[in-house]
Design a protein around this motif. Structure first.
Motif, mmCIF file in Angstrom:
data_model
loop_
_atom_site.group_PDB
_atom_site.id
_atom_site.type_symbol
_atom_site.label_atom_id
_atom_site.label_comp_id
_atom_site.label_asym_id
_atom_site.label_seq_id
_atom_site.Cartn_x
_atom_site.Cartn_y
_atom_site.Cartn_z
ATOM 1 N N SER A 1 0.823 -1.216 0.000
ATOM 2 C CA SER A 1 0.000 0.000 0.000
ATOM 3 C C SER A 1 0.851 1.258 0.000
ATOM 4 O O SER A 1 0.442 2.301 -0.506
ATOM 5 C CB SER A 1 -0.923 0.005 1.221
ATOM 6 O OG SER A 1 -1.776 -1.113 1.217
ATOM 7 N N ALA B 1 -3.195 4.123 -4.730
ATOM 8 C CA ALA B 1 -4.367 3.531 -4.075
ATOM 9 C C ALA B 1 -5.250 2.789 -5.072
ATOM 10 O O ALA B 1 -5.802 1.732 -4.756
ATOM 11 C CB ALA B 1 -5.170 4.617 -3.364
ATOM 12 N N GLU B 2 -5.401 3.319 -6.289
ATOM 13 C CA GLU B 2 -6.241 2.667 -7.296
ATOM 14 C C GLU B 2 -5.688 1.291 -7.665
ATOM 15 O O GLU B 2 -6.442 0.342 -7.888
ATOM 16 C CB GLU B 2 -6.345 3.525 -8.562
ATOM 17 C CG GLU B 2 -7.047 4.853 -8.374
ATOM 18 C CD GLU B 2 -6.173 5.923 -7.751
ATOM 19 O OE1 GLU B 2 -4.972 5.654 -7.520
ATOM 20 O OE2 GLU B 2 -6.690 7.023 -7.480
ATOM 21 N N VAL C 1 -6.466 -1.220 -4.864
ATOM 22 C CA VAL C 1 -7.845 -1.711 -4.939
ATOM 23 C C VAL C 1 -7.966 -2.800 -6.000
ATOM 24 O O VAL C 1 -8.603 -3.840 -5.781
ATOM 25 C CB VAL C 1 -8.816 -0.549 -5.247
ATOM 26 C CG1 VAL C 1 -10.219 -1.081 -5.555
ATOM 27 C CG2 VAL C 1 -8.879 0.412 -4.063
ATOM 28 N N ASP C 2 -7.344 -2.585 -7.156
ATOM 29 C CA ASP C 2 -7.404 -3.582 -8.228
ATOM 30 C C ASP C 2 -6.719 -4.883 -7.814
ATOM 31 O O ASP C 2 -7.212 -5.980 -8.084
ATOM 32 C CB ASP C 2 -6.754 -3.006 -9.487
ATOM 33 C CG ASP C 2 -7.049 -3.836 -10.724
ATOM 34 O OD1 ASP C 2 -8.215 -4.264 -10.879
ATOM 35 O OD2 ASP C 2 -6.128 -4.079 -11.522
ATOM 36 N N LEU D 1 -6.362 -5.980 -4.711
ATOM 37 C CA LEU D 1 -7.222 -6.631 -3.720
ATOM 38 C C LEU D 1 -8.374 -7.371 -4.387
ATOM 39 O O LEU D 1 -8.727 -8.486 -3.992
ATOM 40 C CB LEU D 1 -7.761 -5.605 -2.728
ATOM 41 C CG LEU D 1 -6.811 -5.161 -1.621
ATOM 42 C CD1 LEU D 1 -7.468 -4.093 -0.755
ATOM 43 C CD2 LEU D 1 -6.376 -6.346 -0.751
ATOM 44 N N ASN D 2 -8.983 -6.737 -5.392
ATOM 45 C CA ASN D 2 -10.097 -7.388 -6.082
ATOM 46 C C ASN D 2 -9.654 -8.694 -6.744
ATOM 47 O O ASN D 2 -10.358 -9.711 -6.671
ATOM 48 C CB ASN D 2 -10.697 -6.445 -7.128
ATOM 49 C CG ASN D 2 -11.511 -5.329 -6.502
ATOM 50 O OD1 ASN D 2 -12.028 -5.473 -5.394
ATOM 51 N ND2 ASN D 2 -11.620 -4.211 -7.190
ATOM 52 N N TYR E 1 -15.017 -8.427 4.535
ATOM 53 C CA TYR E 1 -13.684 -8.049 4.094
ATOM 54 C C TYR E 1 -13.162 -7.025 5.095
ATOM 55 O O TYR E 1 -13.843 -6.049 5.407
ATOM 56 C CB TYR E 1 -13.715 -7.434 2.693
ATOM 57 C CG TYR E 1 -14.234 -8.363 1.624
ATOM 58 C CD1 TYR E 1 -13.430 -9.357 1.080
ATOM 59 C CD2 TYR E 1 -15.535 -8.238 1.145
ATOM 60 C CE1 TYR E 1 -13.910 -10.202 0.089
ATOM 61 C CE2 TYR E 1 -16.021 -9.082 0.165
ATOM 62 C CZ TYR E 1 -15.198 -10.056 -0.361
ATOM 63 O OH TYR E 1 -15.685 -10.893 -1.330
ATOM 64 N N ASP F 1 -7.300 -6.157 3.849
ATOM 65 C CA ASP F 1 -6.834 -7.288 3.050
ATOM 66 C C ASP F 1 -7.228 -8.618 3.679
ATOM 67 O O ASP F 1 -6.835 -9.677 3.201
ATOM 68 C CB ASP F 1 -5.319 -7.228 2.886
ATOM 69 C CG ASP F 1 -4.603 -7.300 4.236
ATOM 70 O OD1 ASP F 1 -5.079 -6.642 5.187
ATOM 71 O OD2 ASP F 1 -3.580 -7.997 4.342
#
Length: 394
Positions: free
Chosen positions: A222, A227-228, A231-232, A234-235, A255, A258
Protein backbone atom coordinates in the motif's frame (compact mmCIF):
# COMPACT_ATOMS: atom_id res chain seq x y z
CA UNK A 1 -62.01 -7.63 -26.58
CA UNK A 2 -63.67 -8.90 -23.40
CA UNK A 3 -64.23 -5.80 -21.23
CA UNK A 4 -65.19 -7.85 -18.18
CA UNK A 5 -62.00 -9.96 -18.27
CA UNK A 6 -59.95 -6.84 -18.95
CA UNK A 7 -61.38 -5.17 -15.85
CA UNK A 8 -60.70 -8.27 -13.75
CA UNK A 9 -57.08 -8.17 -14.93
CA UNK A 10 -56.81 -4.48 -14.13
CA UNK A 11 -58.22 -5.03 -10.62
CA UNK A 12 -55.82 -7.94 -10.09
CA UNK A 13 -52.84 -5.78 -11.06
CA UNK A 14 -53.99 -2.89 -8.86
CA UNK A 15 -54.23 -5.39 -5.99
CA UNK A 16 -50.60 -6.33 -6.63
CA UNK A 17 -51.12 -9.65 -8.41
CA UNK A 18 -50.96 -11.24 -4.98
CA UNK A 19 -52.09 -14.69 -6.09
CA UNK A 20 -48.83 -15.07 -8.04
CA UNK A 21 -46.19 -16.61 -5.79
CA UNK A 22 -43.09 -15.73 -7.83
CA UNK A 23 -41.95 -13.41 -10.64
CA UNK A 24 -42.24 -16.32 -13.06
CA UNK A 25 -45.83 -17.13 -12.05
CA UNK A 26 -46.74 -13.43 -12.11
CA UNK A 27 -45.50 -13.17 -15.71
CA UNK A 28 -47.39 -16.30 -16.76
CA UNK A 29 -50.63 -15.31 -14.97
CA UNK A 30 -50.56 -11.80 -16.42
CA UNK A 31 -50.10 -12.97 -20.01
CA UNK A 32 -52.70 -15.73 -19.70
CA UNK A 33 -55.23 -13.26 -18.28
CA UNK A 34 -54.49 -10.91 -21.18
CA UNK A 35 -55.13 -13.67 -23.69
CA UNK A 36 -58.38 -14.52 -21.89
CA UNK A 37 -59.36 -10.85 -22.24
CA UNK A 38 -58.94 -11.07 -26.02
CA UNK A 39 -55.37 -9.90 -26.61
CA UNK A 40 -53.82 -12.19 -29.30
CA UNK A 41 -50.36 -12.36 -27.76
CA UNK A 42 -47.55 -14.55 -29.06
CA UNK A 43 -44.27 -13.58 -27.40
CA UNK A 44 -44.09 -11.18 -24.46
CA UNK A 45 -40.88 -9.88 -22.90
CA UNK A 46 -40.14 -7.83 -19.81
CA UNK A 47 -36.66 -6.33 -19.52
CA UNK A 48 -35.59 -4.87 -16.19
CA UNK A 49 -32.26 -3.26 -15.39
CA UNK A 50 -30.94 -4.07 -11.95
CA UNK A 51 -28.45 -2.87 -9.35
CA UNK A 52 -25.85 -5.62 -9.29
CA UNK A 53 -22.06 -5.58 -9.65
CA UNK A 54 -22.09 -8.24 -12.40
CA UNK A 55 -25.60 -8.32 -13.89
CA UNK A 56 -26.86 -5.45 -16.06
CA UNK A 57 -30.41 -6.70 -16.33
CA UNK A 58 -32.89 -9.56 -16.33
CA UNK A 59 -35.36 -10.72 -18.97
CA UNK A 60 -38.65 -12.60 -18.63
CA UNK A 61 -39.99 -14.20 -21.83
CA UNK A 62 -43.46 -15.73 -22.14
CA UNK A 63 -44.95 -17.74 -24.98
CA UNK A 64 -48.30 -19.57 -25.04
CA UNK A 65 -48.05 -23.07 -23.59
CA UNK A 66 -44.41 -22.69 -22.58
CA UNK A 67 -42.68 -22.06 -19.28
CA UNK A 68 -41.55 -18.48 -18.67
CA UNK A 69 -37.85 -18.16 -19.47
CA UNK A 70 -35.79 -15.98 -17.14
CA UNK A 71 -32.40 -14.77 -18.30
CA UNK A 72 -29.67 -12.38 -17.23
CA UNK A 73 -27.14 -10.32 -19.15
CA UNK A 74 -23.88 -8.90 -17.85
CA UNK A 75 -22.44 -5.49 -18.66
CA UNK A 76 -20.81 -6.81 -21.84
CA UNK A 77 -24.21 -6.44 -23.48
CA UNK A 78 -23.59 -2.68 -23.59
CA UNK A 79 -20.95 -3.35 -26.26
CA UNK A 80 -23.12 -5.79 -28.21
CA UNK A 81 -24.23 -4.74 -31.74
CA UNK A 82 -27.51 -6.67 -31.26
CA UNK A 83 -28.32 -4.59 -28.18
CA UNK A 84 -27.54 -1.31 -29.94
CA UNK A 85 -29.78 -2.35 -32.84
CA UNK A 86 -32.64 -3.37 -30.57
CA UNK A 87 -35.90 -1.46 -29.99
CA UNK A 88 -35.30 -1.96 -26.25
CA UNK A 89 -32.34 0.43 -26.16
CA UNK A 90 -34.54 3.16 -27.67
CA UNK A 91 -37.06 2.58 -24.91
CA UNK A 92 -34.33 2.64 -22.25
CA UNK A 93 -32.67 5.80 -23.52
CA UNK A 94 -35.61 7.83 -24.81
CA UNK A 95 -38.61 6.48 -22.93
CA UNK A 96 -40.52 6.15 -26.19
CA UNK A 97 -42.60 3.26 -27.44
CA UNK A 98 -41.36 1.53 -30.59
CA UNK A 99 -43.73 -0.07 -33.11
CA UNK A 100 -42.43 -2.44 -35.77
CA UNK A 101 -44.95 -4.07 -38.09
CA UNK A 102 -43.74 -7.01 -40.16
CA UNK A 103 -45.03 -5.41 -43.36
CA UNK A 104 -43.16 -2.15 -42.69
CA UNK A 105 -39.78 -2.03 -44.53
CA UNK A 106 -38.41 0.19 -41.73
CA UNK A 107 -38.73 -2.73 -39.30
CA UNK A 108 -35.82 -4.47 -41.03
CA UNK A 109 -33.44 -2.24 -39.04
CA UNK A 110 -34.24 -4.30 -35.95
CA UNK A 111 -32.68 -7.81 -36.14
CA UNK A 112 -34.97 -9.13 -33.38
CA UNK A 113 -38.07 -8.13 -35.35
CA UNK A 114 -36.71 -9.90 -38.43
CA UNK A 115 -36.16 -13.05 -36.35
CA UNK A 116 -39.70 -12.87 -34.99
CA UNK A 117 -41.14 -12.33 -38.45
CA UNK A 118 -39.54 -15.63 -39.47
CA UNK A 119 -41.64 -17.22 -36.69
CA UNK A 120 -44.80 -15.72 -38.15
CA UNK A 121 -45.03 -12.58 -36.01
CA UNK A 122 -46.96 -9.79 -37.73
CA UNK A 123 -46.62 -6.96 -35.22
CA UNK A 124 -44.25 -5.85 -32.46
CA UNK A 125 -44.49 -3.03 -29.95
CA UNK A 126 -42.06 -2.13 -27.14
CA UNK A 127 -43.42 0.00 -24.29
CA UNK A 128 -41.54 1.82 -21.52
CA UNK A 129 -42.10 0.70 -17.94
CA UNK A 130 -41.72 3.81 -15.79
CA UNK A 131 -40.62 3.21 -12.21
CA UNK A 132 -41.29 5.73 -9.45
CA UNK A 133 -37.56 6.44 -9.04
CA UNK A 134 -37.41 7.79 -12.60
CA UNK A 135 -35.71 4.78 -14.20
CA UNK A 136 -37.09 3.37 -17.45
CA UNK A 137 -37.40 -0.34 -18.13
CA UNK A 138 -39.15 -2.06 -21.03
CA UNK A 139 -41.75 -4.57 -22.17
CA UNK A 140 -42.31 -6.00 -25.64
CA UNK A 141 -45.50 -7.46 -27.11
CA UNK A 142 -45.95 -9.44 -30.30
CA UNK A 143 -48.78 -11.10 -32.16
CA UNK A 144 -49.29 -13.49 -35.08
CA UNK A 145 -52.72 -12.05 -35.77
CA UNK A 146 -53.26 -11.22 -39.42
CA UNK A 147 -52.81 -7.49 -39.88
CA UNK A 148 -51.14 -7.08 -36.49
CA UNK A 149 -52.60 -5.48 -33.38
CA UNK A 150 -55.81 -3.49 -33.77
CA UNK A 151 -56.10 0.03 -32.36
CA UNK A 152 -58.37 -1.32 -29.62
CA UNK A 153 -55.82 -3.95 -28.64
CA UNK A 154 -52.99 -1.41 -28.60
CA UNK A 155 -55.08 0.86 -26.38
CA UNK A 156 -55.65 -2.04 -24.00
CA UNK A 157 -51.91 -2.76 -23.82
CA UNK A 158 -51.12 0.88 -23.12
CA UNK A 159 -53.86 1.05 -20.51
CA UNK A 160 -52.49 -1.95 -18.66
CA UNK A 161 -48.91 -0.71 -18.83
CA UNK A 162 -49.03 1.62 -15.80
CA UNK A 163 -50.44 -0.84 -13.22
CA UNK A 164 -48.17 -3.50 -14.70
CA UNK A 165 -45.18 -1.20 -14.16
CA UNK A 166 -46.08 -0.74 -10.48
CA UNK A 167 -46.20 -4.46 -9.76
CA UNK A 168 -43.00 -5.15 -11.72
CA UNK A 169 -41.30 -2.34 -9.80
CA UNK A 170 -42.30 -3.87 -6.46
CA UNK A 171 -41.03 -7.29 -7.55
CA UNK A 172 -37.81 -5.72 -8.84
CA UNK A 173 -37.19 -3.77 -5.64
CA UNK A 174 -37.64 -6.91 -3.56
CA UNK A 175 -35.15 -8.77 -5.68
CA UNK A 176 -32.78 -5.79 -5.74
CA UNK A 177 -32.86 -5.63 -1.95
CA UNK A 178 -32.04 -9.33 -1.78
CA UNK A 179 -29.23 -8.91 -4.35
CA UNK A 180 -27.69 -5.98 -2.47
CA UNK A 181 -27.83 -7.81 0.83
CA UNK A 182 -26.37 -10.90 -0.81
CA UNK A 183 -23.59 -8.75 -2.31
CA UNK A 184 -22.68 -6.87 0.86
CA UNK A 185 -23.44 -9.23 3.74
CA UNK A 186 -23.80 -12.68 2.14
CA UNK A 187 -26.71 -14.93 1.29
CA UNK A 188 -27.35 -16.41 4.73
CA UNK A 189 -27.18 -13.02 6.48
CA UNK A 190 -29.26 -11.41 3.74
CA UNK A 191 -32.05 -13.94 4.16
CA UNK A 192 -32.17 -13.25 7.88
CA UNK A 193 -32.22 -9.48 7.45
CA UNK A 194 -35.03 -9.64 4.88
CA UNK A 195 -36.82 -12.03 7.22
CA UNK A 196 -36.94 -9.31 9.87
CA UNK A 197 -33.81 -9.99 11.92
CA UNK A 198 -32.81 -6.31 11.96
CA UNK A 199 -32.66 -5.29 15.62
CA UNK A 200 -29.50 -5.10 17.66
CA UNK A 201 -29.26 -8.21 19.79
CA UNK A 202 -31.00 -10.43 17.24
CA UNK A 203 -28.40 -13.20 17.22
CA UNK A 204 -28.15 -16.95 17.10
CA UNK A 205 -25.41 -19.50 17.54
CA UNK A 206 -24.24 -22.04 15.01
CA UNK A 207 -21.41 -24.45 14.43
CA UNK A 208 -19.15 -23.65 11.51
CA UNK A 209 -15.77 -24.15 9.94
CA UNK A 210 -14.13 -20.72 10.11
CA UNK A 211 -11.89 -19.27 7.40
CA UNK A 212 -9.72 -16.24 8.17
CA UNK A 213 -7.12 -15.12 5.66
CA UNK A 214 -4.76 -12.22 5.17
CA UNK A 215 -2.55 -10.94 2.35
CA UNK A 216 1.14 -10.95 3.21
CA UNK A 217 3.04 -7.66 2.85
CA UNK A 218 -0.10 -5.60 2.30
CA UNK A 219 1.11 -2.62 4.36
CA UNK A 220 4.33 -2.37 2.36
CA UNK A 221 2.42 -2.80 -0.90
CA UNK A 222 0.00 0.00 0.00
CA UNK A 223 2.93 2.31 0.66
CA UNK A 224 4.61 1.57 -2.69
CA UNK A 225 1.80 1.74 -5.23
CA UNK A 226 -1.13 4.09 -5.96
CA UNK A 227 -4.37 3.53 -4.08
CA UNK A 228 -6.24 2.67 -7.30
CA UNK A 229 -3.73 -0.08 -8.03
CA UNK A 230 -4.08 -1.44 -4.49
CA UNK A 231 -7.85 -1.71 -4.94
CA UNK A 232 -7.40 -3.58 -8.23
CA UNK A 233 -4.88 -5.94 -6.64
CA UNK A 234 -7.22 -6.63 -3.72
CA UNK A 235 -10.10 -7.39 -6.08
CA UNK A 236 -7.97 -9.88 -8.01
CA UNK A 237 -6.67 -11.38 -4.77
CA UNK A 238 -10.16 -11.81 -3.31
CA UNK A 239 -11.33 -13.39 -6.58
CA UNK A 240 -8.80 -16.14 -5.93
CA UNK A 241 -10.63 -17.06 -2.73
CA UNK A 242 -14.28 -16.13 -3.10
CA UNK A 243 -14.97 -18.40 -6.07
CA UNK A 244 -13.51 -21.40 -4.22
CA UNK A 245 -15.33 -20.56 -0.97
CA UNK A 246 -18.72 -20.27 -2.67
CA UNK A 247 -18.10 -23.35 -4.81
CA UNK A 248 -17.58 -25.46 -1.69
CA UNK A 249 -20.53 -24.17 0.30
CA UNK A 250 -18.95 -21.34 2.27
CA UNK A 251 -20.17 -17.81 2.72
CA UNK A 252 -18.02 -14.69 2.83
CA UNK A 253 -19.08 -12.57 5.79
CA UNK A 254 -16.63 -9.72 5.79
CA UNK A 255 -13.68 -8.05 4.09
CA UNK A 256 -11.36 -6.34 6.56
CA UNK A 257 -8.85 -4.41 4.46
CA UNK A 258 -6.83 -7.29 3.05
CA UNK A 259 -8.45 -9.78 5.43
CA UNK A 260 -11.34 -12.11 4.65
CA UNK A 261 -13.69 -13.84 7.09
CA UNK A 262 -15.84 -16.69 5.84
CA UNK A 263 -17.83 -19.51 7.39
CA UNK A 264 -18.89 -22.97 6.27
CA UNK A 265 -22.06 -23.71 8.30
CA UNK A 266 -22.35 -27.13 9.94
CA UNK A 267 -25.77 -28.74 10.37
CA UNK A 268 -25.52 -30.24 13.84
CA UNK A 269 -28.67 -32.30 13.28
CA UNK A 270 -27.28 -33.93 10.15
CA UNK A 271 -23.81 -34.33 11.62
CA UNK A 272 -21.97 -33.23 8.48
CA UNK A 273 -18.95 -31.60 10.13
CA UNK A 274 -16.47 -33.94 8.44
CA UNK A 275 -17.91 -33.18 5.00
CA UNK A 276 -18.09 -29.43 5.66
CA UNK A 277 -14.50 -29.26 6.91
CA UNK A 278 -13.36 -31.30 3.91
CA UNK A 279 -15.04 -28.80 1.62
CA UNK A 280 -13.35 -25.91 3.43
CA UNK A 281 -9.98 -27.64 3.02
CA UNK A 282 -10.61 -28.20 -0.69
CA UNK A 283 -11.39 -24.49 -1.04
CA UNK A 284 -8.13 -23.71 0.79
CA UNK A 285 -6.10 -25.83 -1.64
CA UNK A 286 -7.76 -24.16 -4.63
CA UNK A 287 -7.26 -20.67 -3.21
CA UNK A 288 -3.61 -21.37 -2.42
CA UNK A 289 -3.02 -22.42 -6.04
CA UNK A 290 -4.89 -19.41 -7.42
CA UNK A 291 -2.98 -16.91 -5.29
CA UNK A 292 0.30 -18.59 -6.20
CA UNK A 293 -0.52 -18.06 -9.89
CA UNK A 294 -1.58 -14.46 -9.35
CA UNK A 295 0.86 -11.89 -10.67
CA UNK A 296 0.43 -8.18 -11.25
CA UNK A 297 2.62 -5.86 -13.37
CA UNK A 298 3.76 -2.83 -11.38
CA UNK A 299 6.07 -0.58 -13.36
CA UNK A 300 8.85 -2.70 -14.85
CA UNK A 301 8.37 -5.49 -12.31
CA UNK A 302 5.81 -8.24 -11.87
CA UNK A 303 4.47 -8.54 -8.34
CA UNK A 304 3.69 -11.97 -6.92
CA UNK A 305 1.62 -12.53 -3.82
CA UNK A 306 1.40 -14.77 -0.77
CA UNK A 307 -1.36 -15.08 1.76
CA UNK A 308 -1.98 -16.76 5.07
CA UNK A 309 -5.08 -18.75 5.98
CA UNK A 310 -6.25 -20.20 9.29
CA UNK A 311 -8.93 -22.89 9.48
CA UNK A 312 -10.77 -23.60 12.70
CA UNK A 313 -14.07 -25.14 13.70
CA UNK A 314 -16.31 -24.13 16.56
CA UNK A 315 -19.46 -22.42 17.75
CA UNK A 316 -20.00 -18.79 16.77
CA UNK A 317 -22.49 -16.08 17.63
CA UNK A 318 -24.08 -14.86 14.41
CA UNK A 319 -26.22 -11.74 14.11
CA UNK A 320 -26.60 -7.98 14.56
CA UNK A 321 -23.90 -6.10 16.42
CA UNK A 322 -23.31 -2.35 16.47
CA UNK A 323 -24.38 0.98 17.88
CA UNK A 324 -27.55 3.01 17.38
CA UNK A 325 -29.03 2.47 13.94
CA UNK A 326 -25.70 1.42 12.36
CA UNK A 327 -25.43 -2.34 12.65
CA UNK A 328 -23.22 -5.05 11.22
CA UNK A 329 -24.37 -8.60 10.58
CA UNK A 330 -21.33 -10.63 11.52
CA UNK A 331 -20.03 -13.44 13.69
CA UNK A 332 -18.07 -13.24 16.91
CA UNK A 333 -16.91 -15.53 19.67
CA UNK A 334 -13.83 -17.28 21.02
CA UNK A 335 -13.70 -19.53 17.94
CA UNK A 336 -13.40 -16.50 15.64
CA UNK A 337 -10.79 -14.94 17.92
CA UNK A 338 -8.72 -18.13 17.89
CA UNK A 339 -8.87 -18.29 14.08
CA UNK A 340 -7.52 -14.72 13.95
CA UNK A 341 -4.65 -15.63 16.30
CA UNK A 342 -3.85 -18.75 14.28
CA UNK A 343 -3.56 -16.67 11.13
CA UNK A 344 -0.91 -14.53 12.87
CA UNK A 345 0.95 -17.72 13.86
CA UNK A 346 0.84 -18.81 10.20
CA UNK A 347 2.61 -15.56 9.35
CA UNK A 348 5.23 -16.14 12.04
CA UNK A 349 5.90 -19.64 10.70
CA UNK A 350 5.95 -18.56 7.06
CA UNK A 351 3.07 -20.92 6.36
CA UNK A 352 0.22 -20.43 3.92
CA UNK A 353 -2.43 -22.70 5.46
CA UNK A 354 -2.64 -23.70 9.12
CA UNK A 355 -5.38 -25.37 11.10
CA UNK A 356 -6.42 -25.72 14.69
CA UNK A 357 -6.29 -29.02 16.51
CA UNK A 358 -10.09 -29.20 16.26
CA UNK A 359 -10.14 -28.73 12.49
CA UNK A 360 -7.22 -31.08 11.84
CA UNK A 361 -8.85 -33.64 14.11
CA UNK A 362 -11.89 -33.73 11.83
CA UNK A 363 -9.94 -33.62 8.54
CA UNK A 364 -7.11 -35.92 9.59
CA UNK A 365 -5.29 -36.41 6.30
CA UNK A 366 -2.54 -34.15 4.99
CA UNK A 367 -1.47 -32.36 8.21
CA UNK A 368 1.80 -32.17 10.10
CA UNK A 369 1.97 -31.18 13.77
CA UNK A 370 3.80 -27.84 14.06
CA UNK A 371 3.72 -27.80 17.84
CA UNK A 372 2.06 -25.79 20.58
CA UNK A 373 2.08 -22.00 20.64
CA UNK A 374 1.00 -19.37 23.15
CA UNK A 375 -2.08 -17.51 21.94
CA UNK A 376 -2.62 -13.87 22.89
CA UNK A 377 -5.76 -13.47 24.96
CA UNK A 378 -6.09 -17.20 25.68
CA UNK A 379 -5.00 -18.88 28.87
CA UNK A 380 -3.98 -22.09 27.14
CA UNK A 381 -1.54 -22.78 24.34
CA UNK A 382 -2.89 -23.96 21.00
CA UNK A 383 -1.61 -26.87 18.96
CA UNK A 384 -1.19 -25.82 15.34
CA UNK A 385 -1.10 -27.98 12.21
CA UNK A 386 0.28 -27.23 8.76
CA UNK A 387 -0.15 -28.87 5.38
CA UNK A 388 2.40 -31.65 4.84
CA UNK A 389 3.05 -30.53 1.25
CA UNK A 390 4.18 -27.11 2.42
CA UNK A 391 7.52 -26.12 3.85
CA UNK A 392 8.02 -23.15 6.12
CA UNK A 393 9.07 -20.02 4.23
CA UNK A 394 10.49 -18.48 7.41
Amino acid sequence: MNASELQKLLDWLIDGGRSATSPKSFMADTCERMVAAGLPLWRVGVFVRTLHPEIYGRSFIWKPGAEVQIGTVDYKVLDSPDFHNSPIIIVFQQGQEVRARADDPQSARFPIVEELRAEGVTDYIALPLYFTDGTIHASSWTTKQSGGFTDEQLAALRGLNTPLSRVIEIINWRRMAANLLDTYVGNRAGERILGGQIRRGHTETMNAAIWLSDLRGFTSLSDRVPAETVVDILNNYFDCQVAAIKKHGGEVLKYMGDGLLAVFPIDEYVGDEQQVCSHALEAAHESRASVANLNYPIGDAVERFRFGLALHVGRILYGNIGGGNRLDFTCIGPAVNLAARLEKIASQLGRTVVASEGFAGICREGWSDLGEFPVAGFSRTARVYGLVDEKSAA
